[in-house]
Motif scaffolding. Structure first.
Motif, PDB file in Angstrom:
ATOM      1  N   THR A  72       0.835  -1.191   0.000  1.00 48.12           N
ATOM      2  CA  THR A  72       0.000   0.000   0.000  1.00 48.12           C
ATOM      3  C   THR A  72       0.874   1.247   0.000  1.00 48.12           C
ATOM      4  O   THR A  72       2.060   1.200   0.359  1.00 48.12           O
ATOM      5  CB  THR A  72      -0.916   0.030   1.225  1.00 48.12           C
ATOM      6  OG1 THR A  72      -0.088   0.142   2.406  1.00 48.12           O
ATOM      7  CG2 THR A  72      -1.758  -1.238   1.313  1.00 48.12           C
ATOM      8  N   ALA A  73       0.277   2.360  -0.398  1.00 44.33           N
ATOM      9  CA  ALA A  73       1.010   3.627  -0.368  1.00 44.33           C
ATOM     10  C   ALA A  73       1.492   3.933   1.045  1.00 44.33           C
ATOM     11  O   ALA A  73       2.613   4.409   1.253  1.00 44.33           O
ATOM     12  CB  ALA A  73       0.125   4.752  -0.894  1.00 44.33           C
ATOM     13  N   ALA A  74       0.659   3.643   2.033  1.00 46.39           N
ATOM     14  CA  ALA A  74       1.036   3.906   3.425  1.00 46.39           C
ATOM     15  C   ALA A  74       2.244   3.068   3.833  1.00 46.39           C
ATOM     16  O   ALA A  74       3.121   3.541   4.567  1.00 46.39           O
ATOM     17  CB  ALA A  74      -0.144   3.626   4.353  1.00 46.39           C
ATOM     18  N   ALA A  75       2.293   1.819   3.351  1.00 43.24           N
ATOM     19  CA  ALA A  75       3.422   0.956   3.693  1.00 43.24           C
ATOM     20  C   ALA A  75       4.711   1.464   3.061  1.00 43.24           C
ATOM     21  O   ALA A  75       5.784   1.422   3.679  1.00 43.24           O
ATOM     22  CB  ALA A  75       3.140  -0.478   3.243  1.00 43.24           C
ATOM     23  N   VAL A  76       4.634   1.954   1.817  1.00 41.91           N
ATOM     24  CA  VAL A  76       5.822   2.516   1.155  1.00 41.91           C
ATOM     25  C   VAL A  76       6.299   3.755   1.900  1.00 41.91           C
ATOM     26  O   VAL A  76       7.497   3.928   2.160  1.00 41.91           O
ATOM     27  CB  VAL A  76       5.519   2.832  -0.317  1.00 41.91           C
ATOM     28  CG1 VAL A  76       6.699   3.578  -0.951  1.00 41.91           C
ATOM     29  CG2 VAL A  76       5.229   1.558  -1.099  1.00 41.91           C
ATOM     30  N   VAL A  77       5.366   4.628   2.275  1.00 43.74           N
ATOM     31  CA  VAL A  77       5.734   5.847   2.997  1.00 43.74           C
ATOM     32  C   VAL A  77       6.396   5.495   4.323  1.00 43.74           C
ATOM     33  O   VAL A  77       7.436   6.068   4.688  1.00 43.74           O
ATOM     34  CB  VAL A  77       4.499   6.732   3.218  1.00 43.74           C
ATOM     35  CG1 VAL A  77       4.810   7.865   4.197  1.00 43.74           C
ATOM     36  CG2 VAL A  77       4.002   7.311   1.895  1.00 43.74           C
ATOM     37  N   ALA A  78       5.812   4.558   5.062  1.00 44.34           N
ATOM     38  CA  ALA A  78       6.369   4.197   6.366  1.00 44.34           C
ATOM     39  C   ALA A  78       7.779   3.639   6.231  1.00 44.34           C
ATOM     40  O   ALA A  78       8.673   3.983   7.023  1.00 44.34           O
ATOM     41  CB  ALA A  78       5.457   3.176   7.051  1.00 44.34           C
ATOM     42  N   LEU A  79       8.006   2.797   5.230  1.00 44.94           N
ATOM     43  CA  LEU A  79       9.341   2.225   5.048  1.00 44.94           C
ATOM     44  C   LEU A  79      10.336   3.277   4.587  1.00 44.94           C
ATOM     45  O   LEU A  79      11.493   3.299   5.044  1.00 44.94           O
ATOM     46  CB  LEU A  79       9.277   1.066   4.056  1.00 44.94           C
ATOM     47  CG  LEU A  79      10.585   0.310   3.795  1.00 44.94           C
ATOM     48  CD1 LEU A  79      11.288  -0.071   5.085  1.00 44.94           C
ATOM     49  CD2 LEU A  79      10.316  -0.916   2.942  1.00 44.94           C
ATOM     50  N   GLU A  80       9.916   4.177   3.702  1.00 43.34           N
ATOM     51  CA  GLU A  80      10.816   5.246   3.263  1.00 43.34           C
ATOM     52  C   GLU A  80      11.168   6.176   4.424  1.00 43.34           C
ATOM     53  O   GLU A  80      12.299   6.653   4.518  1.00 43.34           O
ATOM     54  CB  GLU A  80      10.175   6.030   2.116  1.00 43.34           C
ATOM     55  CG  GLU A  80      10.172   5.287   0.794  1.00 43.34           C
ATOM     56  CD  GLU A  80      11.567   5.130   0.195  1.00 43.34           C
ATOM     57  OE1 GLU A  80      12.443   5.959   0.500  1.00 43.34           O
ATOM     58  OE2 GLU A  80      11.775   4.163  -0.563  1.00 43.34           O
ATOM     59  N   ARG A  81      10.228   6.438   5.311  1.00 43.52           N
ATOM     60  CA  ARG A  81      10.526   7.257   6.494  1.00 43.52           C
ATOM     61  C   ARG A  81      11.528   6.541   7.399  1.00 43.52           C
ATOM     62  O   ARG A  81      12.468   7.162   7.928  1.00 43.52           O
ATOM     63  CB  ARG A  81       9.240   7.545   7.271  1.00 43.52           C
ATOM     64  CG  ARG A  81       8.191   8.336   6.533  1.00 43.52           C
ATOM     65  CD  ARG A  81       8.458   9.806   6.558  1.00 43.52           C
ATOM     66  NE  ARG A  81       7.337  10.569   6.026  1.00 43.52           N
ATOM     67  CZ  ARG A  81       7.440  11.790   5.521  1.00 43.52           C
ATOM     68  NH1 ARG A  81       8.626  12.390   5.483  1.00 43.52           N
ATOM     69  NH2 ARG A  81       6.388  12.432   5.060  1.00 43.52           N
TER      70      ARG A  81
END
Length: 325
Positions: A70-79
């Motif tokens: 999910t987009a949220a999962a990508v954002v969390a990992l990139e953070r």
């Protein structure tokens, strides 16, 4: 047919397995491509590694992953990845991150366009270009895909270049044991190695890192050490440092970020990298991390193959985009 850009991705291969009554017999295989050479390709399948001579390949193509993050999962990992590799000079553009570290590594010297930049996209790219001009550096933007595809389209229109794709790979902790037919850690030079984990890198460790990254400015020391939970693995053989690695726990304690796993050339392919990674993974798990991540260039087939045996798979990819001169 396949290209090096397909390494690390899920593919299907139709291969010739025999001849009957003058006609070829075919069999299909599905898995992650971990190696591609002029003579053969290697798939990581559900049944284990499968090596296929190129002469036996009838057709092969990339197929979509079974499940996209999910987009949220990508954002969390990139953070979490940003926390694990902290640039000393930072700015914000709405939710976007701006990072500078005297030009040391692309990750620490590029904008991360996740979230809302608080202005129209063309204006946001203009602001990124101005910020990096003020730093005296070329503008770069890391675009996680497919999340940042609109940003990539804008950069295409502006004539920005692109570095080779990078795979962001993840694995649950503890790491997987080697698949059947894959050598375990501890053979060759690895058997004689003593691995120590320290809260700070030694001068020797820094020298090896500098050799890999082409120097070590003051900003690099900040990137390496300015994390609350970070460890530096030192592998010694007969008192000589022969391999290094770094692990940082971030993302509210969930993620162990692995980086700078390096083995000196005379002792490569003897299991040392695996032992360094296993040691850091054990520390990360003891610190509470449940998953590990790493970033590897897509064309680095040897590293991708090693990481696959440890249970890593591609979560998403990113491109480092570079502004035209």
């Amino acid at each position: 047919m396949l290209r090096q850009q397909d390494v690390g991705h899920r593919i299907v291969v139709r291969r010739i397995v025999g001849i009957r009554e003058g006609r070829p017999l075919f069999s299909d295989a599905l898995g992650e491509l971990v190696e591609l050479s002029e003579t053969h390709l290697t798939l990581a399948t559900a049944q284990g590694p499968l090596r296929v001579p190129v002469a036996q390949v009838h057709r092969a193509k990339r197929v979509p992953p079974t499940r996209r993050p999910t987009a949220a999962a990508v954002v969390a990992l990139e953070r979490a990845a940003d926390e694990a590799w902290p640039a000393p000079i930072r700015g914000r553009l709405g939710d976007w991150l701006l990072r500078s570290a005297e030009g040391w590594t692309g990750r620490a010297n590029s904008a991360l366009p996740i979230g809302d930049p608080d202005r129209p996209l063309p204006a946001a790219v203009d602001a990124v270009e101005r910020w990096y001009a003020d730093q005296g550096q070329p503008a770069m933007i890391n675009t996680p895909l497919p999340l940042a595809a609109p940003v990539g389209a804008e950069l295409d229109d502006r004539g920005w270049g692109s570095r080779p794709p990078t795979l962001v790979q993840i694995a649950p902790l503890p790491l997987a044991t080697p698949a059947p037919g894959v050598p375990r850690a501890g053979g060759g030079g690895a058997a004689a190695a003593v691995i120590e984990v320290a809260t700070a890198p030694s001068d020797e460790w820094l020298a090896v890192a500098a050799g890999r990254k082409g120097g070590l400015p003051d900003a690099a020391r900040h990137v390496l050490t300015a994390v609350d939970q970070v460890r530096f693995a030192h592998a010694y053989v007969d008192g000589t440092l022969v391999a290094i690695g770094r692990g940082a726990v971030t993302g509210q304690g969930r993620w162990l970020g692995l980086s700078l796993v390096e083995v000196l050339p005379p002792l490569r392919r003897q299991g040392l990298a695996r032992r360094v990674i296993d040691t850091l993974a054990e520390w990360g798990a003891s610190a509470g991390a449940t998953h590990a991540f790493l970033q590897v260039e897509q064309h680095n087939a040897a590293a991708v193959a090693l990481y696959r045996t440890l249970g890593f798979s591609t979560h998403h990819t990113y491109l480092t985009r570079v502004a035209p001169h």
